[in-house]
Write a protein that holds these residues in place. Sequence first.
Motif, PDB file in Angstrom:
ATOM      1  N   UNK A   1       8.228   9.614 -41.414  1.00 38.59           N
ATOM      2  CA  UNK A   1       7.780   8.284 -40.978  1.00 38.59           C
ATOM      3  C   UNK A   1       8.630   7.195 -41.627  1.00 38.59           C
ATOM      4  N   UNK A   2       9.186   7.518 -42.802  1.00 34.20           N
ATOM      5  CA  UNK A   2      10.022   6.634 -43.604  1.00 34.20           C
ATOM      6  C   UNK A   2      11.324   7.368 -43.910  1.00 34.20           C
TER       7      UNK A   2
ATOM      8  N   UNK B   1       1.516   6.516 -48.956  1.00 34.34           N
ATOM      9  CA  UNK B   1       2.556   6.813 -49.944  1.00 34.34           C
ATOM     10  C   UNK B   1       3.716   5.852 -49.788  1.00 34.34           C
ATOM     11  N   UNK B   2       4.550   5.776 -50.846  1.00 34.82           N
ATOM     12  CA  UNK B   2       5.709   4.899 -50.875  1.00 34.82           C
ATOM     13  C   UNK B   2       6.986   5.707 -50.683  1.00 34.82           C
ATOM     14  N   UNK B   3       8.053   5.012 -50.300  1.00 33.59           N
ATOM     15  CA  UNK B   3       9.363   5.660 -50.152  1.00 33.59           C
ATOM     16  C   UNK B   3      10.442   4.632 -50.461  1.00 33.59           C
TER      17      UNK B   3
ATOM     18  N   UNK C   1      10.462   0.493 -50.995  1.00 31.13           N
ATOM     19  CA  UNK C   1      10.570  -0.559 -49.978  1.00 31.13           C
ATOM     20  C   UNK C   1      10.069  -0.081 -48.616  1.00 31.13           C
ATOM     21  N   UNK C   2       9.454   1.087 -48.591  1.00 29.27           N
ATOM     22  CA  UNK C   2       8.815   1.593 -47.377  1.00 29.27           C
ATOM     23  C   UNK C   2       7.457   2.176 -47.742  1.00 29.27           C
ATOM     24  N   UNK C   3       6.545   2.117 -46.778  1.00 26.58           N
ATOM     25  CA  UNK C   3       5.212   2.679 -46.941  1.00 26.58           C
ATOM     26  C   UNK C   3       4.868   3.515 -45.716  1.00 26.58           C
ATOM     27  N   UNK C   4       4.045   4.528 -45.945  1.00 23.29           N
ATOM     28  CA  UNK C   4       3.464   5.286 -44.823  1.00 23.29           C
ATOM     29  C   UNK C   4       1.963   5.313 -45.018  1.00 23.29           C
ATOM     30  N   UNK C   5       1.229   5.175 -43.930  1.00 24.71           N
ATOM     31  CA  UNK C   5      -0.222   5.184 -43.992  1.00 24.71           C
ATOM     32  C   UNK C   5      -0.807   6.174 -43.008  1.00 24.71           C
ATOM     33  N   UNK C   6      -1.967   6.700 -43.391  1.00 25.00           N
ATOM     34  CA  UNK C   6      -2.778   7.517 -42.496  1.00 25.00           C
ATOM     35  C   UNK C   6      -4.098   6.783 -42.299  1.00 25.00           C
ATOM     36  N   UNK C   7      -4.440   6.507 -41.049  1.00 21.75           N
ATOM     37  CA  UNK C   7      -5.671   5.794 -40.752  1.00 21.75           C
ATOM     38  C   UNK C   7      -6.411   6.501 -39.621  1.00 21.75           C
TER      39      UNK C   7
END
Length: 250
Positions: free
Chosen positions: A44-45, A226-228, A242-248
Motif C-alpha cells: 500500500x506504501x 502502520x508507518x513507512x 512519510x507514509x501511512x497505511x490504515x485498515x478500516x
Amino acid sequence: MNREYTKINSKTVDEWVKDGWEWGRPIDHSTFSRAQLGQWDVLLTPTRPVPHEWFCDLKGAELLGLASGGGQQMPIFTALGARCTVLDYSKAQLSNEEEVAKREGYTIKIVEADMTKPLPFPDAAFDLIFHPVSNCYVEKVEPIWRECWRILKPGGILLAGFSADIVYAFDDSETRLQNRLPYNPLKDKKLYALAIQNHWGIQFSHSLEEQIDGQIKAGFRLTGLYQDTTASGPLHDYNIPVFYATRAVK
C-alpha cells in the motif's frame, strides 16, 4: 489555473508508465504463479508489505482496486481467488491490467474513471477496497472516504495507503524546508507552474485529520495502522516516516 487537474494527472501517469515508472511495471508470470501457491505480498506504501491478517478471506471476495491499476496487486488477488474490479484514470495502467489478465488467462472488470467523482458502483458492492498511495493527486479526500463507505458491504474492509503532509514541505533534495502547508498548486500559481514544468503532476498535501479522521467521520472503524518511509533519499536514511497505511472496517 486548470481546475480539470485530474485530466492532467491521468496523462502524466500515462507518460510515467511509458518511461518505466516503478508503480507501472506489471508483475511477471513467476510472481503470479507463486501467489497461486500462497506465496505473496502486496504494497500500500513504498516498502512495507501489508500484513496478511489485514485481509478478509479472498477466495470468492468481491474486491475493488481503487486507483490501483498497473498489473501489480490485482493479479495477486485474482491468483488468491478474489473477483477483482480495478478503477483508474490512467489508460496505461489499465492497459497493464489487461496485459496481465490476458497472459494469465483470467478476467477482471476494468473501469476507467476519476475517483474525485461519485464511484460508478452500487451500494454494498464490495467486500474489500484496496487503495494504495494515490490520493495525493486529489484535492479533497473526504468525499472519497464517503464513497468507499457507501460501496462496501457491512463489515467490509478499506485498506488505504497515503503520504504524510510533511513530505511536501521539503524541496526535491529532502534537505531544506521550502513550502508552507497545505501544499495546493491550484491555489498557488508558482507551484502550479513548477508542477507543469517539472512533470510532477498536480499533487496535494493532506493532514492526518483529513486522512484518518476523514475515514472515521465517513463511518469507518479504524482497526490497524502502520508507518513507512520512502525507498531512498535523506528521509529514508534517517528513517523518517512519510507514509501511512490504515485498515478500516464498515
